[in-house]
Write a protein that holds these residues in place. Structure first.
Motif, PDB file in Angstrom:
ATOM      1  N   LEU A  78       0.836  -1.201   0.000  1.00 57.83           N
ATOM      2  CA  LEU A  78       0.000   0.000   0.000  1.00 57.83           C
ATOM      3  C   LEU A  78       0.873   1.254   0.000  1.00 57.83           C
ATOM      4  O   LEU A  78       0.625   2.193  -0.762  1.00 57.83           O
ATOM      5  CB  LEU A  78      -0.929  -0.010   1.217  1.00 57.83           C
ATOM      6  N   ASN A  79       1.919   1.259   0.825  1.00 57.59           N
ATOM      7  CA  ASN A  79       2.816   2.417   0.883  1.00 57.59           C
ATOM      8  C   ASN A  79       3.558   2.625  -0.436  1.00 57.59           C
ATOM      9  O   ASN A  79       3.799   3.766  -0.844  1.00 57.59           O
ATOM     10  CB  ASN A  79       3.803   2.282   2.039  1.00 57.59           C
ATOM     11  N   GLU A  80       3.899   1.552  -1.106  1.00 59.07           N
ATOM     12  CA  GLU A  80       4.547   1.676  -2.413  1.00 59.07           C
ATOM     13  C   GLU A  80       3.598   2.338  -3.408  1.00 59.07           C
ATOM     14  O   GLU A  80       3.987   3.230  -4.165  1.00 59.07           O
ATOM     15  CB  GLU A  80       4.964   0.293  -2.922  1.00 59.07           C
ATOM     16  N   ARG A  81       2.338   1.921  -3.408  1.00 58.37           N
ATOM     17  CA  ARG A  81       1.345   2.534  -4.294  1.00 58.37           C
ATOM     18  C   ARG A  81       1.111   3.997  -3.928  1.00 58.37           C
ATOM     19  O   ARG A  81       0.957   4.843  -4.811  1.00 58.37           O
ATOM     20  CB  ARG A  81       0.037   1.741  -4.243  1.00 58.37           C
ATOM     21  N   LEU A  82       1.078   4.305  -2.625  1.00 59.22           N
ATOM     22  CA  LEU A  82       0.907   5.695  -2.197  1.00 59.22           C
ATOM     23  C   LEU A  82       2.069   6.559  -2.692  1.00 59.22           C
ATOM     24  O   LEU A  82       1.867   7.690  -3.136  1.00 59.22           O
ATOM     25  CB  LEU A  82       0.813   5.784  -0.668  1.00 59.22           C
ATOM     26  N   GLY A  83       3.281   6.016  -2.633  1.00 56.66           N
ATOM     27  CA  GLY A  83       4.443   6.759  -3.124  1.00 56.66           C
ATOM     28  C   GLY A  83       4.336   7.049  -4.605  1.00 56.66           C
ATOM     29  O   GLY A  83       4.623   8.164  -5.048  1.00 56.66           O
ATOM     30  N   LYS A  84       3.920   6.058  -5.379  1.00 57.84           N
ATOM     31  CA  LYS A  84       3.767   6.262  -6.822  1.00 57.84           C
ATOM     32  C   LYS A  84       2.691   7.299  -7.114  1.00 57.84           C
ATOM     33  O   LYS A  84       2.843   8.132  -8.008  1.00 57.84           O
ATOM     34  CB  LYS A  84       3.407   4.941  -7.503  1.00 57.84           C
ATOM     35  N   ALA A  85       1.607   7.252  -6.367  1.00 58.94           N
ATOM     36  CA  ALA A  85       0.508   8.198  -6.590  1.00 58.94           C
ATOM     37  C   ALA A  85       0.934   9.625  -6.243  1.00 58.94           C
ATOM     38  O   ALA A  85       0.558  10.570  -6.932  1.00 58.94           O
ATOM     39  CB  ALA A  85      -0.711   7.791  -5.761  1.00 58.94           C
ATOM     40  N   PRO A 102       2.228   7.858   3.921  1.00 64.99           N
ATOM     41  CA  PRO A 102       2.353   6.407   4.058  1.00 64.99           C
ATOM     42  C   PRO A 102       1.824   5.956   5.412  1.00 64.99           C
ATOM     43  O   PRO A 102       1.790   6.740   6.364  1.00 64.99           O
ATOM     44  CB  PRO A 102       3.852   6.154   3.919  1.00 64.99           C
ATOM     45  N   ARG A 103       1.427   4.715   5.488  1.00 64.10           N
ATOM     46  CA  ARG A 103       0.907   4.165   6.729  1.00 64.10           C
ATOM     47  C   ARG A 103       2.040   3.523   7.515  1.00 64.10           C
ATOM     48  O   ARG A 103       2.928   2.890   6.945  1.00 64.10           O
ATOM     49  CB  ARG A 103      -0.190   3.127   6.448  1.00 64.10           C
ATOM     50  N   ASP A 104       1.999   3.677   8.836  1.00 67.95           N
ATOM     51  CA  ASP A 104       3.012   3.105   9.724  1.00 67.95           C
ATOM     52  C   ASP A 104       2.651   1.649   9.968  1.00 67.95           C
ATOM     53  O   ASP A 104       1.618   1.347  10.577  1.00 67.95           O
ATOM     54  CB  ASP A 104       3.048   3.893  11.031  1.00 67.95           C
ATOM     55  N   ALA A 105       3.503   0.732   9.517  1.00 69.69           N
ATOM     56  CA  ALA A 105       3.219  -0.698   9.646  1.00 69.69           C
ATOM     57  C   ALA A 105       3.078  -1.103  11.102  1.00 69.69           C
ATOM     58  O   ALA A 105       2.224  -1.946  11.440  1.00 69.69           O
ATOM     59  CB  ALA A 105       4.311  -1.510   8.965  1.00 69.69           C
TER      60      ALA A 105
END
Length: 129
Positions: A92-99, A113-116
């Motif tokens: 999810l964080n990878e997708r958020l970074g791309k967006a 990003p979300r804190d795991a």
């Protein structure tokens, strides 16, 4: 004596028109698709669906991403291990970074990003209740 100001944009448009660059545009002489319609807040979604030939059940990736962030707790609650939860948050964080940098189609996303660790803690707490 008449003084008038022509902005850089206006000058570029005038010069392009003088060169005939607008003469053979697709749709010339046809009415605009949405002319005369009342304003709709989601006009861009409808336009995107029409342009992409998508069905009503398909949304731009950034909107799907926003929904995934909203449904994060519900999604991770279906996972069986902490490793799966951490992997889901990492994806999810990878997708958020791309967006955030514009590598995904759709409206901009400025979600952090979300804190795991926080997501895992919530996942553990909900499992014990």
């Amino acid at each position: 004596m008449v003084h008038w100001y022509e902005s850089s944009i206006d000058r570029q448009l005038r010069e392009a028109a003088e060169r005939g660059e607008f003469d053979n545009l697709e749709g010339r002489g046809k009415p605009l698709a949405d002319a005369g319609r009342d304003y709709e807040e989601d006009w861009w979604v409808r336009d995107w669906l029409r342009r992409e030939g998508a069905t009503a059940g398909v949304v731009p990736p950034t909107l799907a991403l926003r929904r995934d962030v909203e449904d994060l707790a519900e999604k991770v609650d279906r996972l069986r291990s902490e490793r799966e939860v951490r992997d889901h948050v990492a994806e999810l964080n990878e997708r958020l970074g791309k967006a955030r940098v514009g590598l995904m189609d759709g409206p901009p996303v400025v979600l952090p990003p979300r804190d795991a660790d926080v997501v895992v803690a919530g996942w553990r707490e909900r499992r014990t209740n």
